[in-house]
Design a protein around this motif. Structure first.
Motif, mmCIF file in Angstrom:
data_model
loop_
_atom_site.group_PDB
_atom_site.id
_atom_site.type_symbol
_atom_site.label_atom_id
_atom_site.label_comp_id
_atom_site.label_asym_id
_atom_site.label_seq_id
_atom_site.Cartn_x
_atom_site.Cartn_y
_atom_site.Cartn_z
ATOM 1 N N UNK A 68 -4.201 -2.384 0.980
ATOM 2 C CA UNK A 68 -4.619 -3.613 0.280
ATOM 3 C C UNK A 68 -3.795 -3.775 -0.992
ATOM 4 N N UNK A 69 -3.310 -4.989 -1.219
ATOM 5 C CA UNK A 69 -2.513 -5.219 -2.424
ATOM 6 C C UNK A 69 -2.456 -6.694 -2.763
ATOM 7 N N UNK A 70 -2.180 -6.963 -4.034
ATOM 8 C CA UNK A 70 -1.998 -8.340 -4.490
ATOM 9 C C UNK A 70 -0.733 -8.384 -5.344
ATOM 10 N N UNK A 71 -0.161 -9.562 -5.465
ATOM 11 C CA UNK A 71 0.979 -9.717 -6.377
ATOM 12 C C UNK A 71 0.677 -10.899 -7.287
ATOM 13 N N UNK A 72 0.213 -10.592 -8.483
ATOM 14 C CA UNK A 72 -0.041 -11.649 -9.463
ATOM 15 C C UNK A 72 -0.033 -11.024 -10.846
ATOM 16 N N UNK A 73 1.125 -11.120 -11.501
ATOM 17 C CA UNK A 73 1.280 -10.487 -12.817
ATOM 18 C C UNK A 73 0.465 -11.210 -13.899
ATOM 19 N N UNK B 163 3.765 -5.732 -11.120
ATOM 20 C CA UNK B 163 3.698 -5.429 -9.680
ATOM 21 C C UNK B 163 4.668 -4.286 -9.368
ATOM 22 N N UNK B 164 5.877 -4.369 -9.929
ATOM 23 C CA UNK B 164 6.879 -3.311 -9.720
ATOM 24 C C UNK B 164 6.332 -1.964 -10.195
ATOM 25 N N UNK B 165 5.707 -1.959 -11.374
ATOM 26 C CA UNK B 165 5.179 -0.704 -11.927
ATOM 27 C C UNK B 165 4.139 -0.082 -10.997
ATOM 28 N N UNK C 263 -8.071 1.349 7.606
ATOM 29 C CA UNK C 263 -6.956 0.580 7.021
ATOM 30 C C UNK C 263 -7.513 -0.442 6.032
ATOM 31 N N UNK C 264 -7.017 -0.426 4.801
ATOM 32 C CA UNK C 264 -7.479 -1.441 3.841
ATOM 33 C C UNK C 264 -6.517 -2.643 3.848
ATOM 34 N N UNK C 265 -7.058 -3.792 3.486
ATOM 35 C CA UNK C 265 -6.254 -5.021 3.538
ATOM 36 C C UNK C 265 -5.883 -5.336 4.978
ATOM 37 N N UNK C 266 -6.833 -5.060 5.893
ATOM 38 C CA UNK C 266 -6.525 -5.119 7.332
ATOM 39 C C UNK C 266 -6.756 -6.488 7.949
ATOM 40 N N UNK C 267 -7.290 -7.435 7.158
ATOM 41 C CA UNK C 267 -7.623 -8.736 7.750
ATOM 42 C C UNK C 267 -6.422 -9.675 7.831
ATOM 43 N N UNK D 298 -2.870 -9.183 -14.365
ATOM 44 C CA UNK D 298 -2.270 -7.865 -14.171
ATOM 45 C C UNK D 298 -3.294 -6.734 -14.146
ATOM 46 N N UNK D 299 -4.426 -6.926 -14.832
ATOM 47 C CA UNK D 299 -5.408 -5.822 -14.811
ATOM 48 C C UNK D 299 -6.017 -5.685 -13.411
ATOM 49 N N UNK D 300 -6.261 -6.828 -12.771
ATOM 50 C CA UNK D 300 -6.760 -6.786 -11.388
ATOM 51 C C UNK D 300 -5.677 -6.216 -10.467
ATOM 52 N N UNK D 301 -4.436 -6.645 -10.711
ATOM 53 C CA UNK D 301 -3.311 -6.175 -9.886
ATOM 54 C C UNK D 301 -3.210 -4.638 -9.937
ATOM 55 N N UNK D 302 -3.336 -4.090 -11.152
ATOM 56 C CA UNK D 302 -3.277 -2.626 -11.296
ATOM 57 C C UNK D 302 -4.501 -1.990 -10.633
ATOM 58 N N UNK D 303 -5.645 -2.645 -10.759
ATOM 59 C CA UNK D 303 -6.871 -2.073 -10.191
ATOM 60 C C UNK D 303 -6.819 -2.037 -8.664
ATOM 61 N N UNK D 304 -6.224 -3.062 -8.062
ATOM 62 C CA UNK D 304 -6.119 -3.085 -6.590
ATOM 63 C C UNK D 304 -4.964 -2.182 -6.139
ATOM 64 N N UNK D 305 -3.768 -2.452 -6.675
ATOM 65 C CA UNK D 305 -2.551 -1.824 -6.123
ATOM 66 C C UNK D 305 -2.424 -0.351 -6.470
ATOM 67 N N UNK D 306 -2.886 0.045 -7.642
ATOM 68 C CA UNK D 306 -2.770 1.462 -8.020
ATOM 69 C C UNK D 306 -4.129 2.168 -7.968
#
Ligand SMILES: NC(=O)C1=CN([C@@H]2O[C@H](COP(=O)(O)OP(=O)(O)OC[C@H]3O[C@@H](n4cnc5c(N)ncnc54)[C@H](O)[C@@H]3O)[C@@H](O)[C@H]2O)C=CC1
Ligand SMILES: CCCCCC(=O)/C=C/C=C\C/C=C\C/C=C\CCCC(=O)O
Length: 252
Positions: A92-97, A151-153, A10-14, A100-108
């Protein structure tokens, strides 16, 4: 699905939803590999869960999902310690537009990396035993969160990825089932200071509107929903859990 003896990474498990998933899996007799970028909290959580559910059932792997070699090592370590791998949860995910490049790298991209590694280590076509991938997206995929367009994308993309890989074609090829769970507003640490997480502080009014009719649910509620969808979810299915209600399948 009988979870007893199954091994889940599981990622983002902490913290937050990933932690709730991990505890719920342990309650159902699974072994968990907790993967998180934050090793201080991760090690502490692993100690606490180990004391409660048995030390041999819990492993912590420091892992940044934006770093493929590190992520690969987490898979290798999990299989070395537990001798099998059945479930991969890309959470694992972040929400910070603003970042956004980090957000896309983590979330997608992080979910894509986790998916490719899951196929490599569990795919029957690669010498594995098959298994299940569960991705965490958000209700923002169905009702765009106007205050956080990027984040929505990422959430739209994760749902698309899961539906395509979830098709029977890939299941036949690999023996791996793919599901996606989309929580609504959940009480976690994802928002630390909302003004700094929106592309423009002027979007705060939109953030208030986005959340106006939502009832905040607990991460434990989302953890219980995971068990339900693992038990009955068909490959490619999309599940929404919001307002503290039971999970329901989204059919478009
Ligand atoms: N909290 C909410 O209302 C909702 C959250 N979600 C999604 O649920 C998932 C989990 O979010 P929460 O539990 O709310 O957040 P959280 O902030 O409470 O926990 C996220 C965890 O991910 C870890 N993490 C962050 N970047 C990482 C990286 N690069 N590599 C590995 N680990 C990393 C953090 O250290 C933290 O332990 C995210 O994908 C989020 O988009 C979806 C819908 C609603
Ligand atoms: C309505 C869209 C739901 C999508 C939720 C999502 O993906 C991200 C949510 C982000 C943060 C949730 C974190 C904490 C919730 C706790 C309180 C919210 C209070 C809302 C407010 O009025 O500020």
């Amino acid at each position: 699905m009988d979870l007893k003896g199954k091994v889940a990474l599981i990622t983002g498990a902490a913290a937050g939803i990933g932690l709730a998933y991990s505890e719920e899996l342990l309650k159902h007799g699974a072994k968990v590999s907790l993967c998180d970028i934050d090793s201080d909290i991760g090690e502490q959580i692993a100690d606490e869960l180990g004391a409660k559910y048995g030390r041999k059932n819990v492993l912590f792997c420091q892992c940044d999902v934006t770093d493929y070699p590190q992520y690969e090592e987490a898979f290798e370590m999990t299989i070395k310690v537990f001798n099998r791998l059945d479930i991969v949860i890309n959470n694992a995910g972040v929400m910070n537009d603003r970042f956004w490049e980090l957000e896309v790298d983590v979330n997608l991209n992080g979910v894509i990396r986790g998916t490719l590694l899951a196929y490599r280590f569990m795919g029957k076509d690669r010498g594995g035993q098959g298994g299940t991938i569960v991705n965490t997206a958000s209700t923002a995929f169905a009702r765009p969160q106007v205050s956080t367009p990027i984040y929505t994308a990422t959430n739209y993309a994760v749902v698309g990825l899961t539906r395509a890989y979830g098709d029977q074609y890939h299941v036949n090829l690999t023996g791996v089932r793919s599901l996606v769970l989309c929580p609504g507003l959940t009480d976690t640490g994802l928002v630390k200071e909302i003004r700094k997480q929106l592309m423009s502080s002027e979007y705060e009014a939109a953030w208030q509107r986005d959340n106006a009719n939502c009832k905040t649910q607990s991460s434990e509620h989302v953890g219980r929903a995971l068990i339900e969808i693992l038990t009955k979810g068909q490959s490619g299915s999309v599940w929404v859990v919001e307002n503290g209600q039971a999970p329901r399948e989204w059919r478009g």
